[in-house]
Design a protein around this motif. Sequence first.
Motif, mmCIF file in Angstrom:
data_model
loop_
_atom_site.group_PDB
_atom_site.id
_atom_site.type_symbol
_atom_site.label_atom_id
_atom_site.label_comp_id
_atom_site.label_asym_id
_atom_site.label_seq_id
_atom_site.Cartn_x
_atom_site.Cartn_y
_atom_site.Cartn_z
ATOM 1 N N GLU A 37 0.842 -1.195 0.000
ATOM 2 C CA GLU A 37 0.000 0.000 0.000
ATOM 3 C C GLU A 37 0.873 1.238 0.000
ATOM 4 O O GLU A 37 1.865 1.321 0.737
ATOM 5 C CB GLU A 37 -0.914 -0.004 1.222
ATOM 6 N N LEU A 38 0.524 2.218 -0.854
ATOM 7 C CA LEU A 38 1.305 3.445 -0.947
ATOM 8 C C LEU A 38 0.964 4.356 0.217
ATOM 9 O O LEU A 38 -0.193 4.723 0.417
ATOM 10 C CB LEU A 38 1.006 4.152 -2.270
ATOM 11 N N THR A 39 1.973 4.717 0.975
ATOM 12 C CA THR A 39 1.798 5.606 2.122
ATOM 13 C C THR A 39 2.809 6.728 2.048
ATOM 14 O O THR A 39 3.741 6.704 1.234
ATOM 15 C CB THR A 39 1.976 4.834 3.447
ATOM 16 N N ASP A 40 2.660 7.679 2.920
ATOM 17 C CA ASP A 40 3.574 8.816 2.959
ATOM 18 C C ASP A 40 4.991 8.389 3.337
ATOM 19 O O ASP A 40 5.967 9.022 2.934
ATOM 20 C CB ASP A 40 3.059 9.851 3.962
ATOM 21 N N SER A 41 5.107 7.296 4.083
ATOM 22 C CA SER A 41 6.421 6.869 4.560
ATOM 23 C C SER A 41 7.187 6.015 3.559
ATOM 24 O O SER A 41 8.410 5.918 3.645
ATOM 25 C CB SER A 41 6.272 6.083 5.874
ATOM 26 N N ASN A 42 6.494 5.373 2.597
ATOM 27 C CA ASN A 42 7.226 4.524 1.664
ATOM 28 C C ASN A 42 7.212 5.019 0.224
ATOM 29 O O ASN A 42 7.791 4.385 -0.649
ATOM 30 C CB ASN A 42 6.683 3.081 1.708
ATOM 31 N N THR A 43 6.527 6.148 -0.042
ATOM 32 C CA THR A 43 6.379 6.631 -1.418
ATOM 33 C C THR A 43 6.393 8.160 -1.462
ATOM 34 O O THR A 43 5.744 8.799 -0.630
ATOM 35 C CB THR A 43 5.039 6.153 -2.019
ATOM 36 N N PRO A 44 7.156 8.747 -2.393
ATOM 37 C CA PRO A 44 7.062 10.208 -2.599
ATOM 38 C C PRO A 44 5.744 10.539 -3.309
ATOM 39 O O PRO A 44 5.680 10.591 -4.536
ATOM 40 C CB PRO A 44 8.281 10.528 -3.464
ATOM 41 N N LEU A 45 4.703 10.742 -2.530
ATOM 42 C CA LEU A 45 3.366 10.887 -3.090
ATOM 43 C C LEU A 45 3.238 12.082 -4.040
ATOM 44 O O LEU A 45 2.404 12.074 -4.944
ATOM 45 C CB LEU A 45 2.340 11.023 -1.962
ATOM 46 N N HIS A 46 4.075 13.090 -3.839
ATOM 47 C CA HIS A 46 3.980 14.266 -4.696
ATOM 48 C C HIS A 46 4.406 13.966 -6.140
ATOM 49 O O HIS A 46 4.158 14.771 -7.038
ATOM 50 C CB HIS A 46 4.822 15.414 -4.139
ATOM 51 N N LEU A 47 5.031 12.792 -6.341
ATOM 52 C CA LEU A 47 5.443 12.418 -7.685
ATOM 53 C C LEU A 47 4.435 11.500 -8.389
ATOM 54 O O LEU A 47 4.646 11.102 -9.523
ATOM 55 C CB LEU A 47 6.809 11.732 -7.649
ATOM 56 N N LEU A 48 3.344 11.163 -7.712
ATOM 57 C CA LEU A 48 2.308 10.363 -8.354
ATOM 58 C C LEU A 48 1.750 11.127 -9.553
ATOM 59 O O LEU A 48 1.593 12.354 -9.515
ATOM 60 C CB LEU A 48 1.180 10.057 -7.367
ATOM 61 N N GLN A 49 1.450 10.413 -10.634
ATOM 62 C CA GLN A 49 0.992 11.056 -11.857
ATOM 63 C C GLN A 49 -0.490 11.423 -11.773
ATOM 64 O O GLN A 49 -1.335 10.555 -11.536
ATOM 65 C CB GLN A 49 1.229 10.141 -13.050
ATOM 66 N N PRO A 50 -0.813 12.697 -11.959
ATOM 67 C CA PRO A 50 -2.216 13.112 -11.950
ATOM 68 C C PRO A 50 -2.953 12.572 -13.176
ATOM 69 O O PRO A 50 -2.332 12.216 -14.182
ATOM 70 C CB PRO A 50 -2.142 14.641 -11.994
ATOM 71 N N ASP A 51 -4.241 12.563 -13.098
ATOM 72 C CA ASP A 51 -5.089 12.128 -14.206
ATOM 73 C C ASP A 51 -5.565 13.370 -14.957
ATOM 74 O O ASP A 51 -6.674 13.863 -14.765
ATOM 75 C CB ASP A 51 -6.273 11.321 -13.673
#
Length: 457
Positions: A37-51
């Motif tokens: 599961e993607l969380t703030d601690s294991n993933t740079p969420l700001h780099l997720l691709q917007p739709d």
Amino acid sequence: MKRAITRTAQPFIFLLVSFFLFSFQIEKEGKVSKEKELTDSNTPLHLLQPDYPVPYGMVKKEEVKGVIDRVRDYLAAVTPTTVIDKTTQKEITDFSKVNANSLLKPGDFRLLSYEWGVTYSAMLAAGEITGDAKYTDYTKDRVKFIADLYPHFKALSEQKNALHSILHPGALDDAGALCAAFIKTQAVGSDADIRPIVDNFMTYIMEKEFRLNDGTLARNRPLKNTLWLDDLYMSVPAIVQMGKLTGETKYYDAAVKQIELFSKRMFNERNGLYMHGWVEDMDVHPEFHWARANGWALLTKVEVLSVLPKDHPGRPMVMDLLKKHIKGLAALQSGSGFWHQLLDKNDSYLETSATAIYAYCIAKSINEGWIDGLAHAPMTLLAWNAVATMVNNTGQVEGTCVGTGMAFDPAFYYHRPINKFAAHGYGPVIAAGAEVIRLLQNNDFEINDSSLQLLRK
């Protein structure tokens, strides 16, 4: 017997299907639980691709060129330069034999409309920027075709004929955009005899068009003493181009004066937008900020600044209006890159031709150094990406509002039809693509935290 067996089997079948669906759901949920599961601690969420609803990010010159090539090729195929006899439908190759029964062979668009004046100018700009002679030749061929026909139809005197609108203009729509494009065509080395047509157009614009008492170009429809914002483009670019052609200052002065007269009545300093119509006899002036009319006003200022001498006293006023207008428009661009049919009404539809005009004008303003590219280049490329999605595989431009008169209620603007044969979209799309290519040639871009940024050189 078959019907009885079927009814008996129904409960069993229902249970069997339910069992398999339940088993599938358990298996699916088990797989999900095992995935990380993607969380703030294991993933740079700001780099997720917007739709994004339209393409976003880096733009390639080759892709832009491909889009406008598709439009050009379509137009070349559907705007023939042929004269035919109305009765026999046979081609007339000897222009000395044309008569009142002679027609320009119909295509998808009219070669003599103001929209095609915009297209002729856009083709010339695209040819200059891309170096592709097919664009320049498109305009040169059609302008020469019209110029070669002009004296033969003129000899028909007052008879109604295929060139009646340029022989006897009855509105600025008949004269201004074509006149500006014809002067530009002469400047690139056309061997056509263009000057008689230009002089005829300018006589109408400068001497025959109705004006208010202070000289403002006006109409008597839908009400007496009415200003149409559209008329800035239908007159001023031709006037300023005449100044360039002749070197006479009076034309530069007249062009600047019209911008000043229109703007003092129709430009809202608070929101940076123009109203579409102004009527002298009204106590109040309803502000309907129609997108394409604002496009014509913006394009007029860009046309004037491109030609007006650097030391002309009216240049600072025009430049100030340009910057204020762009600021007002920038604040209203939608998240998809388009602008709305009524600019400040987000429930009105998204419109292609105005978006293309803005993309062109803002890109050119950056390229000429008139406005800050750091602030405006990303929104310009977003606008281009939006426009590009409206060019279909045939090269037709979708999503363009049809020709539009003036109204004083919102429903009129909200429900204007859109059509791929609305000629208003084609020139602006080609011009926008060409100027965006120039923007990409002159600048470097990067993606920073998923956002597009222009790099300062």
